[in-house]
Design a protein around this motif. Structure first.
Motif, short mmCIF file in Angstrom:
data_model
loop_
_atom_site.label_atom_id
_atom_site.label_comp_id
_atom_site.label_asym_id
_atom_site.label_seq_id
_atom_site.Cartn_x
_atom_site.Cartn_y
_atom_site.Cartn_z
N GLU A 60 0.87 -1.26 -0.04
CA GLU A 60 -0.03 0.20 0.07
C GLU A 60 0.87 1.16 -0.01
O GLU A 60 0.38 2.58 0.06
CB GLU A 60 -0.85 0.14 1.22
CG GLU A 60 -1.94 -1.21 1.07
CD GLU A 60 -2.86 -1.11 2.35
OE1 GLU A 60 -4.05 -1.57 2.31
OE2 GLU A 60 -2.29 -0.82 3.48
N LYS A 61 2.10 0.86 -0.13
CA LYS A 61 3.03 2.23 -0.39
C LYS A 61 3.12 2.97 0.95
O LYS A 61 3.48 4.30 1.09
CB LYS A 61 2.85 3.40 -1.48
CG LYS A 61 2.70 2.74 -2.77
CD LYS A 61 4.13 2.10 -3.13
CE LYS A 61 3.85 1.61 -4.61
NZ LYS A 61 4.66 0.39 -4.88
N GLN A 62 2.75 2.38 2.22
CA GLN A 62 2.85 3.05 3.72
C GLN A 62 4.17 2.31 4.13
O GLN A 62 4.34 1.48 5.12
CB GLN A 62 1.48 2.50 4.52
CG GLN A 62 0.80 3.02 3.79
CD GLN A 62 -0.80 2.30 4.81
OE1 GLN A 62 -0.70 1.83 5.93
NE2 GLN A 62 -1.97 2.79 4.26
N TYR A 63 5.34 2.86 3.50
CA TYR A 63 6.67 2.33 3.86
C TYR A 63 6.96 2.60 5.31
O TYR A 63 7.88 1.56 5.96
CB TYR A 63 7.68 2.88 2.89
CG TYR A 63 7.32 2.57 1.52
CD1 TYR A 63 7.38 1.35 1.11
CD2 TYR A 63 7.35 3.78 0.56
CE1 TYR A 63 6.94 1.07 -0.22
CE2 TYR A 63 7.33 3.39 -0.86
CZ TYR A 63 7.10 2.10 -1.14
OH TYR A 63 6.78 1.73 -2.45
N GLU A 99 13.26 -0.43 -2.06
CA GLU A 99 12.01 -0.05 -2.75
C GLU A 99 11.79 1.35 -2.36
O GLU A 99 11.34 2.46 -3.09
CB GLU A 99 10.70 -0.65 -2.38
CG GLU A 99 9.48 -0.28 -3.20
CD GLU A 99 8.46 -1.29 -2.91
OE1 GLU A 99 7.26 -0.90 -2.86
OE2 GLU A 99 8.77 -2.66 -2.68
N MET A 100 12.37 2.10 -1.05
CA MET A 100 12.07 3.21 -0.64
C MET A 100 13.28 4.17 -1.20
O MET A 100 13.28 5.45 -0.90
CB MET A 100 12.21 3.23 0.95
CG MET A 100 11.04 2.62 1.40
SD MET A 100 11.37 2.40 3.25
CE MET A 100 11.57 4.00 3.98
#
Length: 178
Positions: A60-63, A99-100
């Motif tokens: 969900e891209k909530q890194y 990814e970040m």
């Protein structure tokens, strides 16, 4: 015993919904599982819970939230001295950092996985760390270093005959053709 089985069932149902990209329903089942595992005081299952919930957050891209969950799972595995799981944990944490685009932290995590994997002969974890280091160096446009790590991963995967062997072979071919 029935509560343990029910907790495992809830956890497995959560995995099914994660694979179907229905993250809200997956979280509901993971939470039900968590509540039962906590009541039963089963720590090893809690680590898996935190990593799976972290994975959902990463999807969900909530890194930041994902990293927090991963670190909670890592603490549990460290407290239990579960070295194969710790090596795997560092790979997942490194993948999240990659990814970040936090390459320094990713490299540190992958190297931690290598350091833990080698002395305990954790082949899959070691191959995964080498593969991830290859991806990291590819991202940095360090072609020779990337090839070196991909080749190490490929050698391990070829011995244990996994599908990952083909994945690494593809990366090496891409590097050769670029």
């Amino acid at each position: 015993e029935h509560r343990y089985n029910l907790a495992c069932d809830y956890f497995d149902i959560g995995l099914v919904f994660t694979n179907k990209d229905d993250f809200n329903t997956a979280k509901e089942f993971y939470t039900k599982s968590l509540q039962l595992f906590e009541r039963l005081k089963l720590k090893s299952e809690l680590s898996d819970y935190y990593f799976n919930l972290g994975e959902i957050c990463a999807f969900e891209k909530q890194y930041r939230k994902a990293l927090d969950f991963y670190m909670q799972g890592l603490k549990i595995d460290q407290a239990q001295g579960n070295k194969p799981s710790i090596a795997s944990d560092y790979n997942m944490i490194g993948e999240l950092h990659l990814e970040m685009d936090n390459l320094e932290a990713a490299e540190e995590s992958f190297n931690d996985s290598v350091l833990i994997s080698k002395p305990i002969s954790a082949s899959l974890e070691l191959a995964s760390a080498y593969y991830n280091l290859g991806l990291l160096h590819k991202k940095r446009a360090q072609k020779n270093k990337a090839k070196e790590y991909f080749m190490q991963a490929q050698e391990i995967y070829s011995r244990i005959d996994t599908l990952d062997f083909q994945k690494v072979k593809k990366e090496l071919l891409e590097l050769s053709n670029s």
